[in-house]
Write an enzyme that holds these catalytic residues in place. Structure first.
Site: not given
Ligand SMILES: *[C@@H]1O[C@H](CO)[C@@H](O)[C@H](O)[C@H]1NC(C)=O
Ligand SMILES: *[C@@H]1O[C@H](CO)[C@@H](O)[C@H](O)[C@H]1NC(C)=O
Ligand SMILES: *[C@@H]1O[C@H](CO)[C@@H](O)[C@H](O)[C@H]1NC(C)=O
Ligand SMILES: *[C@@H]1O[C@H](CO)[C@@H](O)[C@H](O)[C@H]1NC(C)=O
Ligand SMILES: *[C@@H]1O[C@H](CO)[C@@H](O)[C@H](O)[C@H]1NC(C)=O
Ligand SMILES: *[C@@H]1O[C@H](CO)[C@@H](O)[C@H](O)[C@H]1NC(C)=O
Ligand SMILES: *[C@@H]1O[C@H](CO)[C@@H](O)[C@H](O)[C@H]1NC(C)=O
Ligand SMILES: *[C@@H]1O[C@H](CO)[C@@H](O)[C@H](O)[C@H]1NC(C)=O
Ligand SMILES: *[C@@H]1O[C@H](CO)[C@@H](O)[C@H](O)[C@H]1NC(C)=O
Ligand SMILES: *[C@@H]1O[C@H](CO)[C@@H](O)[C@H](O)[C@H]1NC(C)=O
Ligand SMILES: *[C@@H]1O[C@H](CO)[C@@H](O)[C@H](O)[C@H]1NC(C)=O
Ligand SMILES: *[C@@H]1O[C@H](CO)[C@@H](O)[C@H](O)[C@H]1NC(C)=O
Length: 657
Positions: A507-510, A512-514, A529, A625
């Site tokens: 779905l996405g990655g930030g 802190f992880g995917s 996550k 954030d």
């Protein structure tokens, strides 16, 4: 489909249509030879408003009312009521029809109970009633041009509690007619209540809210014709929805407004709480959105709580009865209509010596109260003297004594307010009560402790049971995870691998992880996550995760569980169907996916989520954030803040980098 089935289908359709014309008078008009009864309604030409009998809440009374058509506003929202004070109980044998050139409501025994009340000279021709798309019910001479001829009568000249765009608030100096909004008595009784919104009767151009048409407790301030705002409502500067205007000439003075975007569904309401509210309909969430209200503070509404009631700004229930008193009309209080006030549980000794144990009345000390209305000052030098004055006059209900002397109150106490604890303002009031209201504390202490201990134990056992039941259910539902800490589920790595089809749908990655999409065996959709560079041991990780798990708010993404196996650390969240805000703002090519109303709601919801995170929850977390990528949208485009509390999970170094 064979011909026969087709034929019967057509027949069925015709039948339905036929039935429908019986329920709905086909048009927007009640003609001289027509009548409206039972569940028949008329609908304005553009299908904006509908008029017919309705029943407010659980009441057993029926009224002729006007509401938005269900296609436009799915919640029943009454904007006008004809027979506010004269309901009928059987709508099928009551009838609304034209009679002698007037629109008249006849009750079950064919007695006229509401009428447009025009004298017969003004209504020589035959009349008809037409419901317009503006929400105006107009009585006019049959066949006349609605666009050009003056109506004989119109509901806009008789507003109830709602002010619609195009309607007027003001007065006519020729006919002495006033156009004012009057609140309902309660949510189940549209009869005129205590609170009104009207144009300053002295002719200065401001609108004012009154209590019982006598006591003013809010004013908009004067109208500034250049900036087109009220001096007391500076937030109108930022108003991009409403266009207010003020008209005054020797015949009349009034305010009216329009909405810039004709698609906006908006209304003002003089609410039973004594506040004027401005609401807009949010199609997306199918609810009315409170855009603005005044007075801001509920307790600024004059005498909201009635006699011997006291207003409290902090609690969700605004009104309480003073100690020794109970609501006069419990049913009204349940409907948050408090103006009926409170009555004594025990008569005073001075009123009825037999029922009060034959003991003298006593005074209850109440700290930090605001001054009730109608104070009288008495010249006495001591507090004992002040008490004695009050005690010796049966009409005296309370006294107070301070540096400025002795004050007493005669009769009912009005407009009392409890000050908030942070606020050192307020006086100490001594309230007169029957002696039996003062239970001797010694004899009751043991009992009270017993009761408290007993109920505490009971609650603990009950809570224990509930937790056990929830744990069991959770196990059964997920079938995979182990429940820990009462609210979070500990998933096994294999379970999450299966749920996410081996982490296939990213779905996405930030930072802190995917994040991967997954589906649990109970078919609920989750977002998993995978945390990178977690430096904590299992125990510390679990502690931090359980802290995040206790943080729950409608505008925060809910943590459902976690996985901690070997070096693998994962968090499991509710899946948000509409993805992140940034995908709508920056990557969606469709036009107007988020209209302004929705954007406003998203901003508001995000702020609520953050305020909760920063200030309201037990272990406050600073988000640090906040950005569109971290604001997720649920199926109804409600915002949920994500990625909070993670900095503590992963090492300080990697979070900072
Ligand atoms: C009702 O009156 C209108 C006009 O007066 C007429 O056109 C119509 O036919 C009448 N309807 C019935 C059912 O009598
Ligand atoms: C109306 O009645 C229903 C069922 O009796 C009850 O659940 C509901 O709380 C009532 N509503 C109000 C406003 O009293
Ligand atoms: C109809 O209204 C009249 C006048 O208010 C009243 O006396 C009568 O009882 C009402 N009829 C019914 C059936 O309620
Ligand atoms: C009509 O007039 C009568 C008598 O003048 C009055 O009692 C009644 O309240 C009026 N009704 C309306 C709806 O104005
Ligand atoms: C009234 O005005 C509307 C729009 O301006 C128009 O469509 C309608 O035909 C007019 N009605 C009459 C009776 O002139
Ligand atoms: C309007 O009110 C004024 C003052 O109260 C009175 O003198 C006048 O006659 C009234 N006019 C009408 C039409 O009732
Ligand atoms: C209107 O003017 C009178 C006399 O000047 C004053 O007593 C009254 O309070 C004013 N009313 C309002 C609502 O301002
Ligand atoms: C409101 O005013 C009316 C008429 O002046 C009066 O009869 C009524 O008692 C008042 N209500 C309250 C709660 O003071
Ligand atoms: C606001 O309303 C006034 C009066 O109806 C009108 O003259 C004006 O054009 C409106 N302004 C806008 C921007 O629609
Ligand atoms: C005031 O009313 C009179 C009579 O109803 C009318 O002739 C006149 O034009 C009106 N004046 C204004 C400014 O509307
Ligand atoms: C006084 O109280 C008693 C007991 O509650 C009651 O029977 C009696 O009617 C009351 N008397 C008066 C004057 O209120
Ligand atoms: C109680 O005090 C009020 C106000 O001071 C006074 O009007 C009344 O007469 C007094 N009643 C008695 C019984 O003294």
């Amino acid at each position: 489909m064979d011909a026969k089935t087709k034929r019967s289908l057509v027949l069925l359709l015709c039948l339905c249509l036929h039935l429908k014309t019986h329920v709905c008078l086909a048009a927007d008009t009640i003609d001289a030879n027509q009548s409206l009864s039972g569940d028949q309604t008329i609908v304005s030409a553009g299908k904006v408003f509908e008029l017919g009998f309705f029943k407010p809440g659980n009441s057993s009374n029926y009224y002729i009312g006007m509401w938005y058509s269900k296609q436009l506003v799915s919640l029943e929202t009454i904007v006008w009521v004809a027979n506010r004070e004269t309901p009928v109980s059987d709508r099928f044998s009551s009838v609304l029809r034209i009679s002698d050139g007037n629109l008249v409501l006849f009750n079950e025994s064919n007695t006229p109970i509401w009428s447009t009340n025009l004298s017969s000279t003004t209504t020589s021709g035959s009349a008809q009633a037409v419901l317009l798309d503006s929400g105006n019910l107009v009585l006019r001479t049959a066949g006349s041009n609605a666009n050009t001829s003056e109506p004989l009568w119109q509901s806009f000249d008789h507003p109830a509690h709602t002010w619609l765009p195009g309607a007027r608030i003001g007065f006519n100096t020729v006919t002495n007619q006033t156009l004012i909004l009057t609140s309902w008595k309660s949510s189940e009784d549209p009869a005129p209540g205590l609170f009104t919104l009207e144009l300053d009767p002295n002719g200065s151009n401001a609108y004012l809210i009154f209590w019982n048409r006598s006591r003013q407790y809010w004013s908009s301030g004067a109208w500034d014709a250049n900036s087109r705002i009220f001096s007391g409502v500076p937030e109108m500067n930022h108003n991009y929805i409403y266009n207010f205007s003020y008209v005054t000439n020797k015949n009349e003075s009034y305010f009216t407004y329009s909405v810039y975007n004709p698609k906006t569904i908006s209304r003002f309401v003089m609410h039973t709480s004594g506040q004027i509210q401005q609401l807009t309909w949010l199609e997306i969430s199918s609810q009315w959105n409170l855009f603005w209200n005044q007075p801001r503070k509920q307790c600024e509404v004059y005498d909201l709580c009635g006699a011997f009631g006291s207003c409290n700004e902090v609690s969700t229930i605004s009104c309480n009865c003073l100690t020794g008193f109970e609501p006069k009309l419990q049913r009204d209080w349940n409907l948050q209509a408090y103006s009926g006030g409170c009555k004594r549980k025990t008569p005073l000794h001075c009123e009825n010596a037999t029922s009060a144990d034959g003991k003298q009345d006593q005074f209850l000390k109440m700290v930090r109260m605001s001054l009730p209305e109608n104070v009288q000052s008495v010249k006495v030098e001591t507090i004992a003297g002040c008490e004695s004055i009050c005690l010796n006059n049966c009409s005296c209900t309370a006294y107070a004594y301070n540096s400025s002397g002795c004050s007493i109150w005669i009769g009912d106490l009005f407009n009392l307010q409890e000050s908030t604890s942070s606020d050192s303002q307020g006086i100490t009031l001594y309230l007169r009560l029957a002696a039996s209201e003062f239970k001797s504390p010694k004899s009751n202490k043991g009992l009270i402790i017993g009761v408290v201990a007993g109920s505490a134990a009971g609650i603990a056992i009950l809570l224990g049971l509930i937790v056990v039941v929830i744990l069991r259910q959770r196990k059964r539902v997920t079938g995979t995870g182990k429940a820990v800490e009462g609210s979070l589920v500990a998933f096994g790595y294999r379970d999450l691998q299966d749920a996410t089809k081996n982490f296939s749908e990213k779905l996405g990655g930030g930072g802190f992880g995917s994040v991967f999409k997954g589906i649990l065996p109970d078919s609920s959709v989750i977002a998993v996550k995978k945390l990178e560079s977690v430096s904590q041991g299992e125990k510390q990780f679990r502690t931090e995760v359980s802290t995040i798990g206790t943080i729950q708010h409608v505008n925060l993404v809910r943590l459902r569980g976690f996985c901690s196996e070997g070096t693998k650390r994962m968090l499991v969240y509710d899946y948000m169907a509409n993805g992140s805000l940034d995908s709508h703002l920056f990557h969606d090519t469709r036009p107007n996916v988020l209209d302004w109303k929705t954007r406003y709601q998203i901003a508001l919801g995000t702020a609520r989520g953050l305020a909760y995170l920063h200030e309201k929850c037990r272990d406050c977390i600073i988000h640090c954030d906040i950005k569109p990528e971290n604001i997720l949208l649920d199926t109804e485009l409600g915002p949920k803040v994500a990625d909070f509390g993670l900095a503590k999970l992963v090492g300080r170094d990697s979070a900072g980098s």
